[in-house]
Design a protein around this motif. Structure first.
Motif, mmCIF file in Angstrom:
data_model
loop_
_atom_site.group_PDB
_atom_site.id
_atom_site.type_symbol
_atom_site.label_atom_id
_atom_site.label_comp_id
_atom_site.label_asym_id
_atom_site.label_seq_id
_atom_site.Cartn_x
_atom_site.Cartn_y
_atom_site.Cartn_z
ATOM 1 N N ALA A 59 0.828 -1.213 0.000
ATOM 2 C CA ALA A 59 0.000 0.000 0.000
ATOM 3 C C ALA A 59 0.860 1.260 0.000
ATOM 4 N N MET A 60 2.081 1.168 0.531
ATOM 5 C CA MET A 60 3.022 2.300 0.515
ATOM 6 C C MET A 60 3.707 2.447 -0.841
ATOM 7 N N ASN A 61 3.327 1.581 -1.780
ATOM 8 C CA ASN A 61 3.865 1.570 -3.136
ATOM 9 C C ASN A 61 5.224 0.893 -3.230
ATOM 10 N N VAL A 62 5.555 0.047 -2.252
ATOM 11 C CA VAL A 62 6.715 -0.836 -2.380
ATOM 12 C C VAL A 62 6.323 -1.964 -3.322
ATOM 13 N N LYS A 63 7.149 -2.235 -4.311
ATOM 14 C CA LYS A 63 6.861 -3.325 -5.243
ATOM 15 C C LYS A 63 7.092 -4.666 -4.530
ATOM 16 N N VAL A 64 6.085 -5.535 -4.600
ATOM 17 C CA VAL A 64 6.151 -6.838 -3.931
ATOM 18 C C VAL A 64 5.892 -7.927 -4.960
ATOM 19 N N GLU A 65 6.858 -8.800 -5.143
ATOM 20 C CA GLU A 65 6.704 -9.943 -6.047
ATOM 21 C C GLU A 65 6.810 -11.219 -5.220
ATOM 22 N N ARG A 66 5.715 -11.958 -5.123
ATOM 23 C CA ARG A 66 5.721 -13.220 -4.382
ATOM 24 C C ARG A 66 6.177 -14.349 -5.305
ATOM 25 N N LEU A 67 7.361 -14.896 -5.042
ATOM 26 C CA LEU A 67 7.829 -16.041 -5.822
ATOM 27 C C LEU A 67 7.109 -17.304 -5.384
ATOM 28 N N ASP A 68 6.787 -17.394 -4.092
ATOM 29 C CA ASP A 68 5.910 -18.420 -3.533
ATOM 30 C C ASP A 68 5.416 -17.883 -2.197
ATOM 31 N N ARG A 69 4.686 -18.711 -1.429
ATOM 32 C CA ARG A 69 4.094 -18.205 -0.187
ATOM 33 C C ARG A 69 5.137 -17.837 0.857
ATOM 34 N N HIS A 70 6.379 -18.261 0.670
ATOM 35 C CA HIS A 70 7.401 -18.018 1.686
ATOM 36 C C HIS A 70 8.600 -17.234 1.158
ATOM 37 N N TYR A 83 0.938 8.767 1.342
ATOM 38 C CA TYR A 83 0.082 7.710 1.891
ATOM 39 C C TYR A 83 0.250 7.596 3.402
ATOM 40 N N LEU A 84 1.437 7.957 3.913
ATOM 41 C CA LEU A 84 1.712 7.804 5.335
ATOM 42 C C LEU A 84 0.854 8.727 6.196
ATOM 43 N N PHE A 89 -3.500 4.248 6.060
ATOM 44 C CA PHE A 89 -2.243 3.895 6.733
ATOM 45 C C PHE A 89 -2.453 3.830 8.240
ATOM 46 N N ARG A 90 -3.175 4.802 8.785
ATOM 47 C CA ARG A 90 -3.419 4.805 10.225
ATOM 48 C C ARG A 90 -4.175 3.546 10.641
ATOM 49 N N SER A 91 -5.189 3.188 9.850
ATOM 50 C CA SER A 91 -6.009 2.034 10.176
ATOM 51 C C SER A 91 -5.207 0.734 10.105
ATOM 52 N N ARG A 92 -4.443 0.571 9.012
ATOM 53 C CA ARG A 92 -3.660 -0.659 8.843
ATOM 54 C C ARG A 92 -2.564 -0.783 9.906
ATOM 55 N N SER A 93 -1.799 0.281 10.096
ATOM 56 C CA SER A 93 -0.641 0.204 10.978
ATOM 57 C C SER A 93 -1.030 0.129 12.448
ATOM 58 N N MET A 106 12.220 4.925 7.676
ATOM 59 C CA MET A 106 11.659 6.117 7.039
ATOM 60 C C MET A 106 12.449 7.367 7.425
ATOM 61 N N LEU A 107 12.806 7.486 8.705
ATOM 62 C CA LEU A 107 13.608 8.638 9.133
ATOM 63 C C LEU A 107 14.976 8.636 8.464
ATOM 64 N N ALA A 108 15.593 7.451 8.383
ATOM 65 C CA ALA A 108 16.935 7.358 7.812
ATOM 66 C C ALA A 108 16.948 7.750 6.340
ATOM 67 N N ARG A 109 15.947 7.309 5.604
ATOM 68 C CA ARG A 109 15.990 7.506 4.154
ATOM 69 C C ARG A 109 15.207 8.734 3.691
ATOM 70 N N PHE A 110 14.078 9.028 4.358
ATOM 71 C CA PHE A 110 13.206 10.100 3.873
ATOM 72 C C PHE A 110 13.089 11.273 4.845
ATOM 73 N N LYS A 111 13.718 11.136 6.027
ATOM 74 C CA LYS A 111 13.766 12.225 7.016
ATOM 75 C C LYS A 111 12.403 12.572 7.619
ATOM 76 N N LYS A 112 11.438 11.686 7.488
ATOM 77 C CA LYS A 112 10.150 11.870 8.139
ATOM 78 C C LYS A 112 9.517 10.501 8.405
#
Length: 434
Positions: A59-70, A83-84, A89-93, A106-112
């Motif tokens: 949902a944060m727009n990270v690309k996720v590719e499932r090669l299998d369930r694990h 989105y943050l 986001f509030r509901s999910r997190s 998030m702080l390390a890379r985006f400073k917020k």
């Protein structure tokens, strides 16, 4: 809301493979935010909490590719920062306590970063102070907004410093490490947690280009770097599930082999079960628990009643005390369980007492168990799972009990144990999902 219907009193037999470690997964998955390159993670447990975190990353727009369930490939090269601030986001997190560990990356890379009041087990106070005050020492500023229930954190650039943690919090240490790996200068963390899962996180970050030394100790030194890269990471087997299966075998007088346990990472766990009188045979990287009619709790050297309590690693993890308490109900001898870290985690013992166990709840942190020595079987009842570990402890009790038990609110169990009904059925258990 689903339930388990369990017909107890069956002796089980066979082999079972532990899932990937839940507590490691929640840290490792948050760390993928630290790089815009691909990160491949294997042996991911297929459980509710972990899948919810993967969905949150997507949902944060990270690309996720499932090669299998694990096995998943993640790439955080286009994170949606807007989105943050969203209600979604509030509901999910807020339903997932592990989401708090997104703040460090998030702080390390985006400073917020934005931290909602987190969810998870209702096992007592679990304050965020260690996380937020540590970020403040690195140079972040925070404001709590009561209108949306978020802590808002910002920084012009994190700066390395010396930090003495007020408690060796595992999630607090993980969050701080992930923030510090890209801070300017050197960060020293004293009284750091050093659980195997935290060690795994540090090893993964070092493979990504971080510079962390002291891994495995309570003193970590982190030299900040400008950028981290992609990597591949394989998760450890779940030590809590391994301990649960040891307890299951003892309670049901079963012959069970737990495969590929990662024995070198289990610490004192096997010895604590041996202190309950349970026979364990280590064969290569497997643990075999033979069928055993009776197990006897050891006493202290002076003849006193044995006490088991939780303690930061390398002490006993608090997540196994619920299992140990249940196992002691059918032992020969007595045990005092002292749950130091969480003041609500022993409140499930009323269900065990209703099943026929002899337990005295001394206070919110201590319970005295007088073993029944198998002279009387526990009896099946209708009950509800209050949290992940208590839920599995009650499931173990139900599998050993006489008659039929119904366990409600099994979403709590599904949060931490993958396909638990199917895997127990393969051992011969009579359990069905209703």
């Amino acid at each position: 809301m689903g339930s388990f219907e369990v017909i107890g009193g069956k002796r089980l037999k066979g082999e079972i493979v532990p899932q990937g470690a839940k507590n490691e997964a929640l840290q490792i998955l948050c760390a993928v935010i630290l790089t815009d390159e691909k990160v491949t993670i294997s042996n991911i447990p297929d459980i509710l909490d972990v899948n919810n975190l993967i969905d949150l990353l997507a949902a944060m727009n990270v690309k996720v590719e499932r090669l299998d369930r694990h096995t998943c490939v993640f790439q955080a090269d286009d994170v949606n920062l807007n989105y943050l601030r969203s209600e979604d986001f509030r509901s999910r997190s807020s339903r997932l306590r592990g989401s708090v560990m997104l703040a460090g990356p998030m702080l390390a890379r985006f400073k917020k970063a934005f931290i909602p009041k987190p969810g998870g087990d209702k096992i007592g106070r679990r304050p965020l102070d260690t996380h937020i005050l540590s970020f403040e020492k690195l140079g972040a500023e925070y404001v709590y907004h009561s209108d949306d229930g978020f802590f808002h954190l910002t920084t012009n650039g994190l700066q390395g410093t010396y930090i003495l943690l007020d408690e060796p919090s595992v999630t607090g240490t993980a969050n701080l490490v992930m923030a510090a790996v890209m801070a300017e200068g050197t960060t020293t963390i004293y009284n750091a947690a050093c659980e195997p899962y935290l060690q795994q996180l540090c090893k993964m970050l070092n493979h990504m280009g971080a510079n962390i030394s002291g891994v495995g100790s309570n003193l970590l030194t982190i030299q900040g770097v400008e950028k981290l890269h992609g990597t591949e990471h394989h998760m450890l087997p779940d030590m809590i599930e391994i301990g649960s299966f040891i307890g299951l075998a003892a309670m049901t007088q079963s012959d069970i082999t737990i495969k590929n346990v990662g024995h070198e990472h289990l610490g004192v766990i096997p010895d604590r079960f041996r202190q309950l009188g349970i026979q364990l045979n280590v064969i290569d990287d497997d643990i075999h628990i033979p069928e055993q009619d009776l197990y006897e709790v050891k006493t202290m050297m002076d003849g006193g009643v044995l006490t088991m309590y939780d303690h930061p690693w390398p002490g006993l993890t608090p997540d196994l005390l619920s299992i140990i308490l249940v196992v002691a109900t059918q032992a020969k001898g007595s045990l005092l369980v002292h749950q130091k870290m969480f003041e609500s985690r022993l409140f499930f013992v009323d269900k065990l007492i209703e099943m026929g166990a002899q337990i005295i709840l001394c206070d919110p942190h201590r319970a005295a168990i007088i073993g029944l020595e198998r002279r009387y079987k526990l009896r099946g009842i209708k009950m509800s799972s209050p949290d992940i570990r208590a839920g599995v402890a009650l499931l173990i009790a139900a599998l050993s009990a006489e008659g039929t038990s119904v366990i409600q609110n099994i979403d709590q169990i599904d949060r931490g144990y993958q396909y638990i009904d199917q895997r127990l059925q393969a051992l011969g258990a009579e359990i069905k999902r209703v």
